[in-house]
Scaffold this active site. Structure first.
Site, PDB file in Angstrom:
ATOM      1  N   GLY A  73     -39.026 -11.123  31.719  1.00  0.00           N
ATOM      2  CA  GLY A  73     -38.490 -11.418  30.741  1.00  0.00           C
ATOM      3  C   GLY A  73     -39.352 -11.136  29.567  1.00  0.00           C
ATOM      4  N   GLN A  74     -39.040 -11.228  28.263  1.00  0.00           N
ATOM      5  CA  GLN A  74     -39.926 -10.640  27.135  1.00  0.00           C
ATOM      6  C   GLN A  74     -40.925 -11.976  27.136  1.00  0.00           C
ATOM      7  OE1 GLN A  74     -38.124 -10.636  23.262  1.00  0.00           O
ATOM      8  NE2 GLN A  74     -36.429 -12.104  23.632  1.00  0.00           N
ATOM      9  N   ASP A 111     -35.638 -16.076  42.664  1.00  0.00           N
ATOM     10  CA  ASP A 111     -34.242 -16.651  41.996  1.00  0.00           C
ATOM     11  C   ASP A 111     -34.369 -18.026  41.899  1.00  0.00           C
ATOM     12  OD1 ASP A 111     -31.607 -17.623  41.319  1.00  0.00           O
ATOM     13  OD2 ASP A 111     -30.749 -15.856  42.365  1.00  0.00           O
ATOM     14  N   THR A 171     -29.996 -16.192  29.713  1.00  0.00           N
ATOM     15  CA  THR A 171     -30.366 -15.971  28.282  1.00  0.00           C
ATOM     16  C   THR A 171     -29.010 -15.177  27.466  1.00  0.00           C
ATOM     17  OG1 THR A 171     -31.446 -14.091  28.401  1.00  0.00           O
ATOM     18  CG2 THR A 171     -32.565 -16.167  28.028  1.00  0.00           C
ATOM     19  N   THR A 192     -34.295 -23.918  22.928  1.00  0.00           N
ATOM     20  CA  THR A 192     -34.000 -23.287  21.858  1.00  0.00           C
ATOM     21  C   THR A 192     -33.277 -23.927  20.793  1.00  0.00           C
ATOM     22  OG1 THR A 192     -31.998 -21.787  21.543  1.00  0.00           O
ATOM     23  CG2 THR A 192     -31.527 -23.356  23.591  1.00  0.00           C
ATOM     24  N   ASP A 193     -33.217 -23.358  19.705  1.00  0.00           N
ATOM     25  CA  ASP A 193     -32.543 -23.543  18.370  1.00  0.00           C
ATOM     26  C   ASP A 193     -31.252 -23.939  18.549  1.00  0.00           C
ATOM     27  OD1 ASP A 193     -32.645 -20.879  18.729  1.00  0.00           O
ATOM     28  OD2 ASP A 193     -32.252 -20.881  16.472  1.00  0.00           O
ATOM     29  N   TYR A 243     -24.125 -22.022  26.400  1.00  0.00           N
ATOM     30  CA  TYR A 243     -25.634 -21.664  26.393  1.00  0.00           C
ATOM     31  C   TYR A 243     -26.478 -22.906  26.049  1.00  0.00           C
ATOM     32  CZ  TYR A 243     -30.235 -19.742  25.281  1.00  0.00           C
ATOM     33  OH  TYR A 243     -31.590 -19.383  24.873  1.00  0.00           O
ATOM     34  N   LYS A 269     -29.056 -25.217  28.059  1.00  0.00           N
ATOM     35  CA  LYS A 269     -30.479 -25.373  27.689  1.00  0.00           C
ATOM     36  C   LYS A 269     -30.709 -26.887  27.493  1.00  0.00           C
ATOM     37  CE  LYS A 269     -33.132 -22.737  27.580  1.00  0.00           C
ATOM     38  NZ  LYS A 269     -34.056 -22.153  28.532  1.00  0.00           N
ATOM     39  N   TRP A 299     -34.782 -17.332  18.123  1.00  0.00           N
ATOM     40  CA  TRP A 299     -34.644 -15.965  17.749  1.00  0.00           C
ATOM     41  C   TRP A 299     -35.996 -15.103  18.276  1.00  0.00           C
ATOM     42  CZ3 TRP A 299     -32.491 -14.879  12.285  1.00  0.00           C
ATOM     43  CH2 TRP A 299     -31.250 -15.495  11.835  1.00  0.00           C
TER      44      TRP A 299
END
Ligand SMILES: NC(=O)c1ccc[n+]([C@@H]2O[C@H](COP(=O)([O-])OP(=O)(O)OC[C@H]3O[C@@H](n4cnc5c(N)ncnc54)[C@H](OP(=O)(O)O)[C@@H]3O)[C@@H](O)[C@H]2O)c1
Length: 262
Positions: free
Chosen positions: A8-9, A32, A54, A89-90, A113, A117, A135
């Protein structure tokens, strides 16, 4: 140390940041996380857990699938027994505060989502740094910067929502901040870029930074066609009241990202 979600990024940025520290970076193919760890996997002294479901809209159709990865997968990672960094996450917030969210604000996720999270934060256990960011973008993977560059190649004008405000955060900056965070006690930290923007502001900066003439048409979330399945917070700027590492401005992150894309 171990990095999950290394394809992932953020996982890639973490693998790069900690490359000299003997990091073991595992992609989804190698583990996994909804399954027990492969035999012989050594967590070392730290896990940077970047694997996650995500797909925010996809989670509305398959909340159990999202929970299996974001909650069950996190429990499997925590069961390795090593201290862990869990990226949150926000979207755990409802976006109604109208001013920056700090760590002591109460979460109230509006999407499947966001709920998965938030439950994942609890599944991370007591030996964990919970890093809420927002973001995310980087030179690889699915993100807004890459989507805008792709659309700009096809169109003269792109419609972008102008009524959601957040802090676009460069994965390279978040990876570097993770290193500093490890000196702080376990707990929840808000770690997002300096500055804030709407998606339309961000899109304009992307086109300007990339030297493109593409215009941005500012629209509301209600005007999105087709509408998105998952609600997003209208305002989700994150700030820290706990001395979390401070990140550079999102415009600096964008500059670095565009340079890396080339
Ligand atoms: N993206 C954002 O704007 C944002 C904002 C705030 C927080 N975060 C959080 O930051 C973290 C990193 O996000 P990101 O943007 O780097 O996401 P990403 O690019 O989608 O990377 C997530 C990685 O997790 C992998 N993965 C999915 N299911 C898995 C499973 N069952 N087992 C192992 N790996 C699995 C994905 O593999 P596949 O590609 O093969 O599915 C992907 O490589 C996540 O925890 C995310 O919730 C993201």
């Amino acid at each position: 140390m171990l990095v999950t979600g290394a394809g992932g990024q953020l996982g890639r940025a973490l693998a790069e940041e900690f490359a000299a520290d003997g990091v073991v970076a595992v992609t989804r193919e190698a583990w996994d996380v909804t399954l027990p760890p492969p035999s012989g996997l050594d967590a070392g002294g730290l896990v940077l857990h970047a694997a996650a479901w995500t797909d925010v809209d996809g989670a509305e159709d398959d909340p159990q699938g999202a929970a299996a990865v974001n909650v069950g997968g996190t429990a499997n990672v925590a069961a390795l027994g090593a201290p862990l960094v869990y990226y949150s996450t926000d979207y755990v917030f409802d976006g109604r505060k109208g001013e920056p969210y700090v760590e002591s604000d109460s979460p109230n996720p509006q999407s499947a989502y966001g709920r998965s999270k938030l439950h994942g934060e609890a599944a991370a256990g007591d030996q964990a740094w919970i890093v809420r960011s927002s973001w995310l973008f980087g030179p690889t993977g699915n993100n807004f910067v890459r989507t805008m560059l792709r659309l700009a190649a096809e169109r003269d004008e792109v419609s972008v929502v102008d009524d959601q405000r957040g802090s676009p955060t460069y994965v390279g900056h978040l990876a570097a901040a993770t290193r500093q965070l490890l000196h702080l006690p376990y707990g929840v930290y808000h770690v997002a870029a300096e500055g804030d923007a709407t998606w339309a502001d961000f899109a304009e900066a992307i086109f300007e930074g990339a030297g493109l003439e593409t215009r941005v048409r500012r629209i509301t979330t209600a005007e999105l066609d087709p509408p998105r399945k998952a609600p997003r917070p209208a305002y989700s700027v994150l700030r820290s009241e706990k001395g979390a590492p401070q990140l550079p401005h999102w415009r600096d992150g964008l500059h670095e990202c565009l340079a890396a894309i080339g």
